[in-house]
Design an enzyme around this catalytic site. Sequence first.
Site, PDB file in Angstrom:
ATOM      1  N   CYS A  66      99.307  -2.726  82.870  1.00 31.88           N
ATOM      2  CA  CYS A  66      98.971  -1.438  83.489  1.00 31.88           C
ATOM      3  C   CYS A  66      98.293  -1.692  84.832  1.00 31.88           C
ATOM      4  CB  CYS A  66      98.085  -0.624  82.538  1.00 31.88           C
ATOM      5  SG  CYS A  66      98.010   1.106  82.974  1.00 31.88           S
ATOM      6  N   VAL A 113     102.194  -1.645  89.104  1.00 31.56           N
ATOM      7  CA  VAL A 113     103.436  -0.974  88.685  1.00 31.56           C
ATOM      8  C   VAL A 113     103.198  -0.156  87.409  1.00 31.56           C
ATOM      9  CG1 VAL A 113     105.850  -1.296  88.014  1.00 31.56           C
ATOM     10  CG2 VAL A 113     104.839  -2.800  89.751  1.00 31.56           C
ATOM     11  N   ARG A 167      94.724  -6.317  79.243  1.00 34.39           N
ATOM     12  CA  ARG A 167      93.787  -7.393  78.889  1.00 34.39           C
ATOM     13  C   ARG A 167      92.463  -6.827  78.390  1.00 34.39           C
ATOM     14  NH1 ARG A 167      95.203 -12.054  83.036  1.00 34.39           N
ATOM     15  NH2 ARG A 167      94.618 -10.486  84.541  1.00 34.39           N
ATOM     16  N   LYS A 207     111.009 -10.782  87.719  1.00 34.59           N
ATOM     17  CA  LYS A 207     112.059 -11.643  88.293  1.00 34.59           C
ATOM     18  C   LYS A 207     111.804 -13.112  88.025  1.00 34.59           C
ATOM     19  CE  LYS A 207     108.899 -10.140  91.246  1.00 34.59           C
ATOM     20  NZ  LYS A 207     108.590  -9.144  92.233  1.00 34.59           N
ATOM     21  N   GLY A 209     112.662  -3.873  94.613  1.00 34.65           N
ATOM     22  CA  GLY A 209     111.886  -2.694  94.225  1.00 34.65           C
ATOM     23  C   GLY A 209     112.716  -1.467  93.920  1.00 34.65           C
ATOM     24  N   ASP A 268     109.150 -16.039  94.989  1.00 34.38           N
ATOM     25  CA  ASP A 268     109.563 -14.700  94.557  1.00 34.38           C
ATOM     26  C   ASP A 268     110.966 -14.385  95.081  1.00 34.38           C
ATOM     27  OD1 ASP A 268     108.717 -11.886  93.520  1.00 34.38           O
ATOM     28  OD2 ASP A 268     109.455 -11.529  95.541  1.00 34.38           O
ATOM     29  N   LYS A 293     114.598 -13.829  93.043  1.00 30.90           N
ATOM     30  CA  LYS A 293     115.489 -12.691  93.273  1.00 30.90           C
ATOM     31  C   LYS A 293     116.870 -13.178  93.705  1.00 30.90           C
ATOM     32  CE  LYS A 293     111.656  -9.622  94.472  1.00 30.90           C
ATOM     33  NZ  LYS A 293     110.700  -9.304  95.544  1.00 30.90           N
ATOM     34  N   GLY A 319     105.622  -2.261  96.046  1.00 28.18           N
ATOM     35  CA  GLY A 319     104.650  -1.168  95.937  1.00 28.18           C
ATOM     36  C   GLY A 319     104.792  -0.490  94.579  1.00 28.18           C
TER      37      GLY A 319
HETATM   38  N1  LIG Z   1     103.893  -4.875  92.849  1.00 32.24           N
HETATM   39  C1  LIG Z   1     105.155  -4.770  93.228  1.00 32.24           C
HETATM   40  O1  LIG Z   1     105.455  -4.269  94.318  1.00 32.24           O
HETATM   41  C2  LIG Z   1     106.249  -5.259  92.351  1.00 32.24           C
HETATM   42  C3  LIG Z   1     106.003  -5.974  91.208  1.00 32.24           C
HETATM   43  N2  LIG Z   1     107.046  -6.408  90.446  1.00 32.24           N
HETATM   44  C4  LIG Z   1     106.801  -7.142  89.207  1.00 32.24           C
HETATM   45  O2  LIG Z   1     106.176  -6.276  88.279  1.00 32.24           O
HETATM   46  C5  LIG Z   1     105.327  -7.019  87.432  1.00 32.24           C
HETATM   47  C6  LIG Z   1     103.922  -6.447  87.510  1.00 32.24           C
HETATM   48  O3  LIG Z   1     103.492  -6.496  88.849  1.00 32.24           O
HETATM   49  P1  LIG Z   1     102.164  -5.747  89.329  1.00 32.24           P
HETATM   50  O4  LIG Z   1     102.019  -4.464  88.623  1.00 32.24           O
HETATM   51  O5  LIG Z   1     102.215  -5.771  90.807  1.00 32.24           O
HETATM   52  O6  LIG Z   1     101.059  -6.779  88.832  1.00 32.24           O
HETATM   53  P2  LIG Z   1      99.524  -6.494  88.507  1.00 32.24           P
HETATM   54  O7  LIG Z   1      98.848  -7.820  88.560  1.00 32.24           O
HETATM   55  O8  LIG Z   1      99.007  -5.386  89.343  1.00 32.24           O
HETATM   56  O9  LIG Z   1      99.598  -5.973  87.012  1.00 32.24           O
HETATM   57  C7  LIG Z   1      99.814  -6.796  85.898  1.00 32.24           C
HETATM   58  C8  LIG Z   1      98.907  -6.292  84.795  1.00 32.24           C
HETATM   59  O10 LIG Z   1      99.156  -7.021  83.607  1.00 32.24           O
HETATM   60  C9  LIG Z   1      97.910  -7.280  83.002  1.00 32.24           C
HETATM   61  N3  LIG Z   1      98.007  -8.431  82.106  1.00 32.24           N
HETATM   62  C10 LIG Z   1      98.013  -9.739  82.440  1.00 32.24           C
HETATM   63  N4  LIG Z   1      98.096 -10.493  81.329  1.00 32.24           N
HETATM   64  C11 LIG Z   1      98.144  -9.644  80.276  1.00 32.24           C
HETATM   65  C12 LIG Z   1      98.211  -9.806  78.872  1.00 32.24           C
HETATM   66  N5  LIG Z   1      98.256 -11.021  78.328  1.00 32.24           N
HETATM   67  N6  LIG Z   1      98.255  -8.709  78.093  1.00 32.24           N
HETATM   68  C13 LIG Z   1      98.213  -7.481  78.629  1.00 32.24           C
HETATM   69  N7  LIG Z   1      98.151  -7.250  79.972  1.00 32.24           N
HETATM   70  C14 LIG Z   1      98.101  -8.324  80.771  1.00 32.24           C
HETATM   71  C15 LIG Z   1      96.967  -7.521  84.164  1.00 32.24           C
HETATM   72  O11 LIG Z   1      95.627  -7.321  83.782  1.00 32.24           O
HETATM   73  C16 LIG Z   1      97.433  -6.495  85.177  1.00 32.24           C
HETATM   74  O12 LIG Z   1      96.768  -5.270  85.034  1.00 32.24           O
HETATM   75  C17 LIG Z   1     105.427  -8.475  87.877  1.00 32.24           C
HETATM   76  O13 LIG Z   1     106.451  -9.104  87.137  1.00 32.24           O
HETATM   77  C18 LIG Z   1     105.877  -8.338  89.333  1.00 32.24           C
HETATM   78  O14 LIG Z   1     106.560  -9.473  89.779  1.00 32.24           O
HETATM   79  C19 LIG Z   1     108.349  -6.140  90.756  1.00 32.24           C
HETATM   80  C20 LIG Z   1     108.657  -5.430  91.866  1.00 32.24           C
HETATM   81  C21 LIG Z   1     107.631  -4.960  92.780  1.00 32.24           C
HETATM   82  N1  LIG Z   2     105.678  -9.372  95.669  1.00 34.77           N
HETATM   83  C1  LIG Z   2     106.949  -8.742  95.733  1.00 34.77           C
HETATM   84  C2  LIG Z   2     106.920  -7.454  94.979  1.00 34.77           C
HETATM   85  C3  LIG Z   2     108.270  -6.895  94.766  1.00 34.77           C
HETATM   86  O1  LIG Z   2     109.151  -7.507  94.197  1.00 34.77           O
HETATM   87  C4  LIG Z   2     107.322  -8.468  97.180  1.00 34.77           C
HETATM   88  O2  LIG Z   2     106.431  -8.580  98.036  1.00 34.77           O
HETATM   89  O3  LIG Z   2     108.489  -8.187  97.437  1.00 34.77           O
HETATM   90 NA    NA Z   3     115.927  -2.655  92.722  1.00 34.99          NA
END
Ligand SMILES: NC(=O)C1=CN([C@@H]2O[C@H](COP(=O)(O)OP(=O)(O)OC[C@H]3O[C@@H](n4cnc5c(N)ncnc54)[C@H](O)[C@@H]3O)[C@@H](O)[C@H]2O)C=CC1
Ligand SMILES: N[C@@H](CC=O)C(=O)O
Ligand code: NA
Length: 425
Positions: free
Chosen positions: A8, A11, A42, A103, A132, A199, A203, A300
């Site tokens: 949470c 994303v 967590r 990814k 994204g 990253d 992709k 984002g």
């Molecule tokens: N932020 C972005 O723009 C994009 C992110 N993604 C992917 O989406 C996924 C999430 O990214 P974000 O939301 O940016 O990361 P984030 O770091 O903001 O969120 C990940 C969440 O997972 C929680 N977490 C970690 N270990 C855990 C566990 N063992 N049990 C429960 N929760 C746990 C963390 O506390 C954190 O709140 C990643 O795979 C990332 O590569 C993909 C496309 C775009």
């Molecule tokens: N960290 C990644 C998030 C989306 O996939 C990026 O910057 O493109």
């Molecule tokens: Na996409």
Amino acid sequence: MKLALLGCGTVGSEVVRLLHDQADDLTARVGEPLEIAGIAVRRPDRDRSDLPVSSEVFTADADALVSRDDVDIVIEVVGGIEPARSWITAALRAGKSVITANKALLAEDGAALHAAAAAGGADLYYEAAVAGAIPLLRPLRESLHGDRISLVMGIVNGTTNYILSRMTDTGSGFAESLQEASDLGYAEADPTADVEGFDAAAKAAILASLAFHTRVTVADVYREGITEVTASDVASAAKMGCVVKLLCIASRDDNGISVRVHPAMIPGEHPLAGVGGAYNAVFVQAEAAGQLMFYGAGAGGTPTASAVLGDLVAVARNRRGGASALTDSAYADLPVQRMGDVVTRYHVSLDVDDEPGVLAEVASVFAAHRVSMRTVRQSGRGDEAVLVAVTHTATDAQLSATVDDLVKLPAVRRVASVMRVEGES
Ligand SMILES: NC(=O)C1=CN([C@@H]2O[C@H](COP(=O)(O)OP(=O)(O)OC[C@H]3O[C@@H](n4cnc5c(N)ncnc54)[C@H](O)[C@@H]3O)[C@@H](O)[C@H]2O)C=CC1
Ligand SMILES: N[C@@H](CC=O)C(=O)O
Ligand code: NA
């Protein structure tokens, strides 16, 4: 239909918000309400009163949540290899559909995830994992399945594009721009994954697998990040009417496929040159369709959550229809070429002694390796003397051997940078 949300953060929290804000439309589109059964985090005791969901749903026990009998669909937005792989595999084997933005995991062990999906008769959807919000994987997996793709080339990392855009447009520094990208929710939890190109390489592996019906893992992808791109590279590119971008290039020819991620200079008039900030853009060249271009927000929380929700509606509908869809396709099994055999053009910048004959010596090294020079420019005097060569096409192996020999010339004080030049006809 009941959902388990794993993670949470940037994303995940936006997925929760959109599920709430668009609940009525989602219900109408799916044919029944979508209800969050639990959210694995967590620290379940943390104050999340800003989110439109009861505090009761938060749990630290993701394993128990995934295996609950009433959970139909699992959304994984934690990231990383483990424990994400175990959660996803367990869910799929138990017949629960999975949506993931991960990814890194898909590019490392996608085959095992797809096998688990096939074993459980469940859906594995991951539109958010590449570029994204941009609908890109569904077009590759569905719309273009009747065509033969020869090239997928583009900008697939928002963080590095944001940094390079800031360096080019405002002269901002690297560290400052990276911090801004992190604050805006674009960067990975460990931004090394962005700036070192991991990253984008993940992709690239996913895109190449889908485009070429071949299993491509991140280990097959040639990778360079942007940490060695300097302000002088950016300025040198500008002098040539070019900009520097981190590109993902997956191509197919008679010898197989090549998949690479590296910074490159591209002409200012190239459509990818105008892609700024955290935007992504991807060209697809297909035999019958011709050239297609996909453009939009590549990172984002909210844009990425849009892609997650699109997948959610699709898998929820599939479940209601008693079907699963979008199985992986790796029948072509094409060989992946070595980077040394890849052909492109190069921009080579040398710090040289300011004395007569240097240009001829440098030119003779290029000639010895059969690398043809398109332009050579010397600037600066004395200790500031710099010689910049731009080549015609050569293989990466030819260029590496040339650079190895240039370093040995007494008049060459330093090879300041070597950058590929792409997007020119
Ligand atoms: N932020 C972005 O723009 C994009 C992110 N993604 C992917 O989406 C996924 C999430 O990214 P974000 O939301 O940016 O990361 P984030 O770091 O903001 O969120 C990940 C969440 O997972 C929680 N977490 C970690 N270990 C855990 C566990 N063992 N049990 C429960 N929760 C746990 C963390 O506390 C954190 O709140 C990643 O795979 C990332 O590569 C993909 C496309 C775009
Ligand atoms: N960290 C990644 C998030 C989306 O996939 C990026 O910057 O493109
Ligand atoms: Na996409």
